[in-house]
Motif scaffolding. Sequence first.
Motif, PDB file in Angstrom:
ATOM      1  N   ASN A   1      -0.951  -0.166  11.596  1.00  0.00           N
ATOM      2  CA  ASN A   1       0.103  -0.910  12.300  1.00  0.00           C
ATOM      3  C   ASN A   1       0.322  -2.331  11.808  1.00  0.00           C
ATOM      4  O   ASN A   1       1.224  -3.009  12.300  1.00  0.00           O
ATOM      5  N   ASP A   2      -0.481  -2.828  10.864  1.00  0.00           N
ATOM      6  CA  ASP A   2      -0.185  -4.138  10.300  1.00  0.00           C
ATOM      7  C   ASP A   2       1.184  -4.104   9.628  1.00  0.00           C
ATOM      8  O   ASP A   2       1.588  -3.080   9.049  1.00  0.00           O
ATOM      9  N   ILE A   3       1.885  -5.211   9.698  1.00  0.00           N
ATOM     10  CA  ILE A   3       3.240  -5.316   9.163  1.00  0.00           C
ATOM     11  C   ILE A   3       3.199  -6.185   7.912  1.00  0.00           C
ATOM     12  O   ILE A   3       2.573  -7.246   7.907  1.00  0.00           O
ATOM     13  N   ILE A   4       3.860  -5.727   6.871  1.00  0.00           N
ATOM     14  CA  ILE A   4       3.953  -6.492   5.629  1.00  0.00           C
ATOM     15  C   ILE A   4       5.412  -6.887   5.444  1.00  0.00           C
ATOM     16  O   ILE A   4       6.296  -6.028   5.427  1.00  0.00           O
TER      17      ILE A   4
ATOM     18  N   PRO B   1       0.828  -1.204   0.000  1.00  0.00           N
ATOM     19  CA  PRO B   1       0.000   0.000   0.000  1.00  0.00           C
ATOM     20  C   PRO B   1       0.873   1.268   0.000  1.00  0.00           C
ATOM     21  O   PRO B   1       1.958   1.285   0.579  1.00  0.00           O
ATOM     22  N   LYS B   2       0.371   2.301  -0.633  1.00  0.00           N
ATOM     23  CA  LYS B   2       1.124   3.557  -0.723  1.00  0.00           C
ATOM     24  C   LYS B   2       1.378   4.196   0.638  1.00  0.00           C
ATOM     25  O   LYS B   2       2.356   4.897   0.829  1.00  0.00           O
ATOM     26  N   ASP B   3       0.494   3.925   1.600  1.00  0.00           N
ATOM     27  CA  ASP B   3       0.663   4.542   2.915  1.00  0.00           C
ATOM     28  C   ASP B   3       1.587   3.736   3.835  1.00  0.00           C
ATOM     29  O   ASP B   3       1.841   4.138   4.964  1.00  0.00           O
ATOM     30  N   ALA B   4       2.107   2.617   3.361  1.00  0.00           N
ATOM     31  CA  ALA B   4       2.999   1.791   4.181  1.00  0.00           C
ATOM     32  C   ALA B   4       4.391   2.421   4.231  1.00  0.00           C
ATOM     33  O   ALA B   4       4.894   2.940   3.245  1.00  0.00           O
ATOM     34  N   SER B   5       5.004   2.346   5.398  1.00  0.00           N
ATOM     35  CA  SER B   5       6.353   2.892   5.595  1.00  0.00           C
ATOM     36  C   SER B   5       7.358   1.750   5.608  1.00  0.00           C
ATOM     37  O   SER B   5       7.139   0.726   6.278  1.00  0.00           O
TER      38      SER B   5
ATOM     39  N   LYS C   1      26.278 -10.851 -14.754  1.00  0.00           N
ATOM     40  CA  LYS C   1      24.885 -11.182 -15.100  1.00  0.00           C
ATOM     41  C   LYS C   1      24.387 -12.419 -14.355  1.00  0.00           C
ATOM     42  O   LYS C   1      23.190 -12.661 -14.276  1.00  0.00           O
ATOM     43  N   ASP C   2      25.292 -13.185 -13.769  1.00  0.00           N
ATOM     44  CA  ASP C   2      24.913 -14.374 -13.002  1.00  0.00           C
ATOM     45  C   ASP C   2      24.673 -14.075 -11.520  1.00  0.00           C
ATOM     46  O   ASP C   2      24.332 -14.978 -10.755  1.00  0.00           O
ATOM     47  N   LEU C   3      24.841 -12.813 -11.135  1.00  0.00           N
ATOM     48  CA  LEU C   3      24.670 -12.424  -9.729  1.00  0.00           C
ATOM     49  C   LEU C   3      23.211 -12.586  -9.302  1.00  0.00           C
ATOM     50  O   LEU C   3      22.292 -12.103  -9.961  1.00  0.00           O
ATOM     51  N   VAL C   4      22.987 -13.272  -8.189  1.00  0.00           N
ATOM     52  CA  VAL C   4      21.659 -13.477  -7.633  1.00  0.00           C
ATOM     53  C   VAL C   4      21.541 -12.629  -6.370  1.00  0.00           C
ATOM     54  O   VAL C   4      22.472 -12.564  -5.568  1.00  0.00           O
ATOM     55  N   ASN C   5      20.404 -11.974  -6.210  1.00  0.00           N
ATOM     56  CA  ASN C   5      20.130 -11.191  -5.009  1.00  0.00           C
ATOM     57  C   ASN C   5      18.833 -11.663  -4.380  1.00  0.00           C
ATOM     58  O   ASN C   5      17.859 -11.938  -5.084  1.00  0.00           O
ATOM     59  N   TYR C   6      18.832 -11.734  -3.055  1.00  0.00           N
ATOM     60  CA  TYR C   6      17.626 -12.004  -2.282  1.00  0.00           C
ATOM     61  C   TYR C   6      17.374 -10.761  -1.432  1.00  0.00           C
ATOM     62  O   TYR C   6      18.288 -10.268  -0.772  1.00  0.00           O
ATOM     63  N   THR C   7      16.137 -10.273  -1.445  1.00  0.00           N
ATOM     64  CA  THR C   7      15.801  -9.070  -0.685  1.00  0.00           C
ATOM     65  C   THR C   7      14.576  -9.322   0.182  1.00  0.00           C
ATOM     66  O   THR C   7      13.593  -9.910  -0.279  1.00  0.00           O
ATOM     67  N   VAL C   8      14.661  -8.851   1.429  1.00  0.00           N
ATOM     68  CA  VAL C   8      13.515  -8.868   2.343  1.00  0.00           C
ATOM     69  C   VAL C   8      13.284  -7.431   2.779  1.00  0.00           C
ATOM     70  O   VAL C   8      14.212  -6.743   3.207  1.00  0.00           O
ATOM     71  N   ARG C   9      12.035  -6.985   2.637  1.00  0.00           N
ATOM     72  CA  ARG C   9      11.637  -5.650   3.086  1.00  0.00           C
ATOM     73  C   ARG C   9      10.502  -5.801   4.090  1.00  0.00           C
ATOM     74  O   ARG C   9       9.599  -6.618   3.900  1.00  0.00           O
ATOM     75  N   VAL C  10      10.555  -4.987   5.134  1.00  0.00           N
ATOM     76  CA  VAL C  10       9.495  -4.993   6.142  1.00  0.00           C
ATOM     77  C   VAL C  10       8.871  -3.603   6.162  1.00  0.00           C
ATOM     78  O   VAL C  10       9.583  -2.596   6.316  1.00  0.00           O
ATOM     79  N   TYR C  11       7.559  -3.568   5.961  1.00  0.00           N
ATOM     80  CA  TYR C  11       6.794  -2.320   5.930  1.00  0.00           C
ATOM     81  C   TYR C  11       5.797  -2.327   7.081  1.00  0.00           C
ATOM     82  O   TYR C  11       5.397  -3.382   7.560  1.00  0.00           O
ATOM     83  N   GLN C  12       5.340  -1.127   7.443  1.00  0.00           N
ATOM     84  CA  GLN C  12       4.241  -1.030   8.394  1.00  0.00           C
ATOM     85  C   GLN C  12       3.205  -0.067   7.842  1.00  0.00           C
ATOM     86  O   GLN C  12       3.532   1.040   7.389  1.00  0.00           O
TER      87      GLN C  12
END
Length: 157
Positions: free
Chosen positions: A73-76, A36-40, A58-69
Amino acid sequence: MKHRIKILLLAVLIAALCNCMLMIGMTKKKENNTIPKDASLICEETVSPNKDYITDEKDLVNYTVRVYQEKNNDIIVYAESNSPLFDEAQYIVTCDHAITADDVQIKWTTLMGSTEASEKDEIGLAHVSISKDGEVFNEKTISFVAKAVNAVTDVIG
């Protein structure tokens, strides 16, 4: 008669091939995970399990985890990768208070459980813990390699 059988087999093969291409196209679509646009954004971590073992960028793999609120107050928790072996994923944690980056811990491990990666045992799991006043109220493990593991076990039987 043999000519008709060959034409029929060719038609069945073409239909099967078209069906497979349609299924592949459908599975490559991104899931409808939206933030959601209002999530921080509370925190974000990216790791590369193979950066020390590749010769071509070009073979580089990345894993990303993002935590929003969200404002309620629900957390995504959102995970993505540029690897074809991982489809983006997210889950929502119901929460009744604001969190900070200090309340989120992301521990990266290999499939064998080690925090020290090697070429034969690369990082593949993100253990996400969310706490309040030092007490963990949500823990979940995100596997960036489950799709590959499932493919191998399907082949092995």
